[in-house]
Scaffold this motif. Structure first.
Motif, short mmCIF file in Angstrom:
data_model
loop_
_atom_site.label_atom_id
_atom_site.label_comp_id
_atom_site.label_asym_id
_atom_site.label_seq_id
_atom_site.Cartn_x
_atom_site.Cartn_y
_atom_site.Cartn_z
N MET A 80 0.82 -1.21 0.00
CA MET A 80 0.00 0.00 0.00
C MET A 80 0.86 1.26 0.00
O MET A 80 0.50 2.26 -0.63
N GLN A 81 1.99 1.23 0.66
CA GLN A 81 2.89 2.38 0.65
C GLN A 81 3.46 2.61 -0.75
O GLN A 81 3.59 3.75 -1.20
N VAL A 82 3.80 1.52 -1.44
CA VAL A 82 4.29 1.64 -2.82
C VAL A 82 3.19 2.22 -3.71
O VAL A 82 3.44 3.11 -4.53
N ALA A 139 -3.87 -2.53 6.18
CA ALA A 139 -2.74 -2.14 5.34
C ALA A 139 -2.94 -0.77 4.70
O ALA A 139 -1.99 -0.01 4.51
N ALA A 140 -4.19 -0.44 4.37
CA ALA A 140 -4.49 0.83 3.70
C ALA A 140 -4.72 1.97 4.67
O ALA A 140 -4.80 3.14 4.25
N ASP A 141 -4.81 1.67 5.96
CA ASP A 141 -5.15 2.67 6.96
C ASP A 141 -4.20 3.86 6.92
O ASP A 141 -2.98 3.70 6.95
N ARG A 142 -4.78 5.06 6.80
CA ARG A 142 -4.06 6.35 6.76
C ARG A 142 -3.25 6.55 5.48
O ARG A 142 -2.51 7.52 5.36
N LEU A 143 -3.35 5.62 4.54
CA LEU A 143 -2.67 5.77 3.26
C LEU A 143 -3.65 5.98 2.12
O LEU A 143 -3.49 6.89 1.30
N LEU A 144 -4.66 5.12 2.05
CA LEU A 144 -5.63 5.14 0.98
C LEU A 144 -7.03 4.98 1.57
O LEU A 144 -7.19 4.42 2.65
#
Length: 382
Positions: free
Chosen positions: A250-252, A300-305
Motif C-alpha cells: 500500500m505504501q508503494v 494495510a491501507a489505513d491512513r494511506l488510501l
C-alpha cells in the motif's frame, strides 16, 4: 501394469473395516466407495490413515499418487467445506506453520521470483490451451457472459470503467500476467501502460504480442516501483504479497499514485484473519502464497488510501475455474507426454478443489477501489 490397475481398481467395501475417515466424511454426506458423483472411490486402504494423519497434505498427495478418485472433485470439496470438516484438524498440528507466517517474511524480495519460476513459467503454450484468448489468469465476470472469453472481456472492461480510464492517462498494472489488462486498456481506452511481473515467460509474451501498443513491461519486484501514475490496478497478484508486506504494498501504491488517482485491487480473499494457506496449495501450486482477509487489507491501507468501494463476486470464480478445467481436460492429450500423469492429477485437483472452495463460499473474490485522499465522488460501476 500393477500400478495402473491400482489406479482403477476399487477397494471392496466388504474388504475393509470401518475407518475414522468414514465417520468424518459422513458429516459431509460423502461415502467411501459410494456410487454418487461426490463419493470417494478408494484404491489403497492405507491412504485413509495418511489422510487422517496429514489432513490436507495427505489428501492431496494420496490423490496425486492415484490412491483414490472422485468423479466430481468440485462437488466433493464443496461438501467438505460446507460441512466445515477442516475443524477436525488439531490446532497444534499447525503451530509451526502459523508461527512461520508471523515470524518469517515468506514473500521477501529474495523469494519474489519463486512463484514465477515454479508456476507461471510452466509454458505459455500450456496456459494458452487452458485460459481465454487473452490469457487472463484471474476470475472472470459472468454477469452478462456465456463463454470464458466473454467473462474475461467483461472483467477487463469493468476494471477500466471503474478506474475511469481516459486517453492520455498512465496506468500501472502490478502483477500484469500475460498483459490482458494493459493490452485491453491501451487498445480500447487509449492509455499508456506499464506492467510489472516476476515471470520471464509472461514478460516475453507481452513483448511479442503487444509491441504495437504503448505498453512497457518490467521484470521486477513491485517494491522497486517509484514512477507516478494516474491509475493503478493489481489483478490476482496481492495473493502473493504476504501479510508481512501488505503495508509495504500500500505504501508503494500511495507513492506511485498521482493526486486524485485511483487504484483497483482485485484479489482472492479469506474469511478468517487468523488462518494460514492450505499446505497442499503452498507446496505444489503457489509457493509462499497468503490469501488476505478483508481486515488485513483494511489495516494495510489505513491512513494511506481510502476504500471507496468493495465488490464481491466470488461465485464467479467457480464458473471460471470450471471453464479452465474443461479446457485443461480437452487439451491434456497435447501435454500428457511432456508433463506426465502425476502433474495431470495435481492440476486437476488444484482446479476442482478451488472451484469447490469458491462454491462453498470458503474463499472470496474482491475488487477494492481506493482513492488517494478523504474524498468521495466516485460513482459505482457494476
Amino acid at each position: 501394469m500393477a500400478s495402473e490397475q491400482q489406479d482403477t481398481m476399487e477397494v471392496p467395501a466388504t474388504g475393509r473395516s470401518r475407518h475414522l475417515a468414514d465417520e468424518i466424511l459422513a458429516e459431509a454426506d460423502i461415502r467411501i466407495n459410494g456410487d454418487r458423483p461426490w463419493d470417494l472411490r478408494l484404491h489403497r486402504k492405507a491412504a485413509l490413515d495418511e489422510i487422517v494423519a496429514r489432513h490436507s497434505l495427505g489428501l492431496g498427495e494420496t490423490y496425486m499418487r492415484g490412491d483414490w478418485d472422485v468423479p466430481a472433485l468440485d462437488q466433493f470439496f464443496c461438501r467438505l467445506l460446507e460441512a466445515d470438516l477442516p475443524r477436525h484438524i488439531k490446532p497444534w498440528r499447525n503451530t509451526w506453520r502459523i508461527l512461520r507466517c508471523y515470524l518469517l517474511n515468506l514473500q521477501s524480495r529474495r523469494r519474489a521470483f519463486e512463484v514465477g519460476e515454479r508456476h507461471y513459467d510452466l509454458g505459455n503454450d500450456f496456459y494458452e490451451a487452458m485460459l481465454d484468448r487473452r490469457l487472463t489468469y484471474s476470475c472472470g465476470y459472468w454477469r452478462e457472459a456465456e463463454t470464458l472469453d466473454q467473462a474475461q472481456t467483461g472483467k477487463l472492461d469493468l476494471i477500466c470503467r471503474k478506474l475511469g480510464l481516459k486517453p492520455g492517462m498512465r496506468l500501472l498494472d502490478i502483477g500484469c500476467g500475460w498483459g490482458s489488462l494493459v493490452g485491453y486498456a491501451a487498445e480500447h481506452y487509449g492509455v499508456e501502460c506499464v506492467g510489472v511481473t516476476v515471470s520471464r515467460e509472461q514478460s516475453a509474451y507481452i513483448d511479442e504480442h503487444y509491441g504495437h501498443l504503448p505498453i512497457t513491461v518490467h521484470l521486477q519486484d513491485y517494491r522497486g516501483l517509484k514512477q507516478p501514475f494516474d491509475r493503478i490496478a493489481s489483478v490476482g497478484m496481492f495473493e502473493h504479497v504476504g501479510r508481512k508486506n501488505h503495508r509495504t504494498f500500500m505504501q508503494v501504491a500511495r507513492r506511485c499514485l498521482k493526486e486524485d488517482g485511483l487504484m483497483l485491487l482485485h484479489t482472492i480473499g479469506k474469511n478468517l484473519r487468523r488462518s494460514t494457506t492450505d499446505p497442499w496449495i503452498d507446496r505444489y501450486i503457489f509457493p509462499n502464497g497468503d490469501l488476505p482477509s478483508a481486515g488485513q487489507i483494511g489495516d494495510a491501507a489505513d491512513r494511506l488510501l481510502v476504500c471507496e468501494d468493495l465488490h464481491n463476486f466470488g461465485s464467479d470464480y467457480d464458473k471460471t475455474l470450471m471453464a479452465w478445467h474443461q479446457n485443461f481436460e480437452q487439451s491434456w492429450p497435447r501435454f500428457a507426454e511432456q508433463y506426465g500423469q502425476r502433474f495431470y492429477r495435481m492440476w486437476r485437483y488444484y482446479l476442482l478443489s478451488c472451484a469447490g472452495a469458491f462454491r462453498a463460499r470458503h474463499i472470496q473474490l474482491w475488487q477494492w477501489m481506493f482513492s488517494d485522499k478523504l474524498q468521495g465522488g466516485i460513482q459505482r460501476v457494476s
